[in-house]
Design a protein around this motif. Structure first.
Motif, PDB file in Angstrom:
ATOM      1  N   PHE A 118       0.830  -1.213   0.000  1.00  0.00           N
ATOM      2  CA  PHE A 118       0.000   0.000   0.000  1.00  0.00           C
ATOM      3  C   PHE A 118       0.864   1.262   0.000  1.00  0.00           C
ATOM      4  N   ASP A 119       1.982   1.206   0.734  1.00  0.00           N
ATOM      5  CA  ASP A 119       2.897   2.347   0.761  1.00  0.00           C
ATOM      6  C   ASP A 119       3.436   2.651  -0.627  1.00  0.00           C
ATOM      7  N   LEU A 211      -4.798  -8.061  -0.564  1.00  0.00           N
ATOM      8  CA  LEU A 211      -4.543  -6.623  -0.479  1.00  0.00           C
ATOM      9  C   LEU A 211      -3.221  -6.273  -1.152  1.00  0.00           C
ATOM     10  N   THR A 212      -2.213  -7.139  -0.962  1.00  0.00           N
ATOM     11  CA  THR A 212      -0.938  -6.935  -1.651  1.00  0.00           C
ATOM     12  C   THR A 212      -1.116  -7.047  -3.155  1.00  0.00           C
ATOM     13  N   LEU A 214      -3.833  -6.527  -4.868  1.00  0.00           N
ATOM     14  CA  LEU A 214      -4.599  -5.382  -5.354  1.00  0.00           C
ATOM     15  C   LEU A 214      -3.721  -4.146  -5.500  1.00  0.00           C
ATOM     16  N   SER A 215      -2.849  -3.920  -4.539  1.00  0.00           N
ATOM     17  CA  SER A 215      -1.948  -2.768  -4.615  1.00  0.00           C
ATOM     18  C   SER A 215      -1.027  -2.875  -5.820  1.00  0.00           C
ATOM     19  N   PHE A 216      -0.458  -4.059  -6.042  1.00  0.00           N
ATOM     20  CA  PHE A 216       0.418  -4.250  -7.187  1.00  0.00           C
ATOM     21  C   PHE A 216      -0.347  -4.123  -8.498  1.00  0.00           C
ATOM     22  N   PHE A 217      -1.595  -4.553  -8.515  1.00  0.00           N
ATOM     23  CA  PHE A 217      -2.415  -4.430  -9.717  1.00  0.00           C
ATOM     24  C   PHE A 217      -2.581  -2.965 -10.113  1.00  0.00           C
TER      25      PHE A 217
END
Length: 267
Positions: A118-119, A211-212, A214-217
């Motif tokens: 997310f960061d 969640l990881t 999704l962030s990378f997507f």
């Protein structure tokens, strides 16, 4: 009815029963452990001492390095001792303590990886708002959430496992104490324990993973919809990290399946 006896210790069967292979495994795991300590220790010291690295990304990286040191130290020292010793027992309290910290640190690392993803999402997709989104207070709060959430996750498993009655063999078919091998030795009803293991641990690990993901997507595909904005080196590095996470996650799943089928113990 099975006799219920008080269990004071467990016998860890270890990685292999072949005496000739034990020195080989000892050297391999010792090298891995030392590399882990030196590498993560260096990262932790550099991120603390270097003022230029006092940013959100390196704050979480320092947390991750600290976690990796502690996580490996939960199991590997005992594994190394058992490889050189004929007395491979672990006390009941020591077993539950090892189980607790294994799940606590493992869950914290999974959640922290999601926070780190997310960061990078905030830094790449919202660069102008990044200092506000990832302020020092927010970073500390996110790190605290990762640690505190995992405390309760590990506490549930350790308390529920400690309450079981063990009346079968005290030989633990594993090289460290974990929930699944202990449930195989219990003569109590373990349905609730299995349900908690599936729901609680599954929710934490899979939730953090998605969640990881999704962030990378968003990191990878959002620049494609912005005209004139190149992908940049950060995104390229994160693609590699994304591939690494997929491999690591798949490896963990495969190793779990092998352990459940008894392949984790080499006769």
């Amino acid at each position: 009815m099975e006799n219920v006896t008080t269990v004071n210790e467990f016998l860890l069967l270890g990685l292999t029963s072949v005496q000739q292979l034990q020195p080989f495994f000892f050297v391999i795991f010792l090298i891995i452990y030392l590399i882990n300590l030196v590498g993560n220790g260096a990262i932790l010291v550099i991120t603390i001492l270097e003022p230029k690295l006092h940013s959100a990304m390196y704050f979480f990286l320092g947390n991750l390095s600290c976690l990796d040191i502690c996580y490996s130290s939960v199991t590997l020292p005992k594994v190394l001792i058992n490889l050189l010793s004929a007395h491979r027992t672990i006390s009941f309290l020591g077993c539950i303590t090892q189980l607790y910290f294994f799940h606590f640190l493992g869950s914290t690392e999974a959640v922290l990886l999601a926070v780190m993803a997310f960061d990078r999402f905030a830094a790449i997709c919202n660069p102008l708002r990044y200092p506000v989104i990832m302020s020092p207070k927010v970073c500390i709060l996110l790190a605290a959430v990762a640690w505190i959430t995992s405390i309760f996750n590990a506490l549930v498993h350790s308390v529920m496992t400690a309450r079981l009655n063990f009346c079968r063999s005290q030989e633990l078919n594993h090289f460290f104490c974990d929930v699944k091998p202990l449930l195989e030795l219990a003569c109590s009803n373990t349905l609730l324990n299995q349900w908690l293991l599936f729901v609680v641990t599954g929710s934490v690990s899979m939730g953090a993973f998605f969640l990881t993901l999704l962030s990378f997507f968003y990191i990878i595909f959002s620049p494609l919809y912005r005209l004139g904005v190149p992908m940049g080196r950060d995104a390229e590095v994160l693609i590699l990290l994304f591939i690494y996470e997929k491999v690591e996650f798949g490896g963990q799943v495969i190793s779990r399946r092998f352990m459940e089928k008894g392949i984790g113990y080499f006769p």
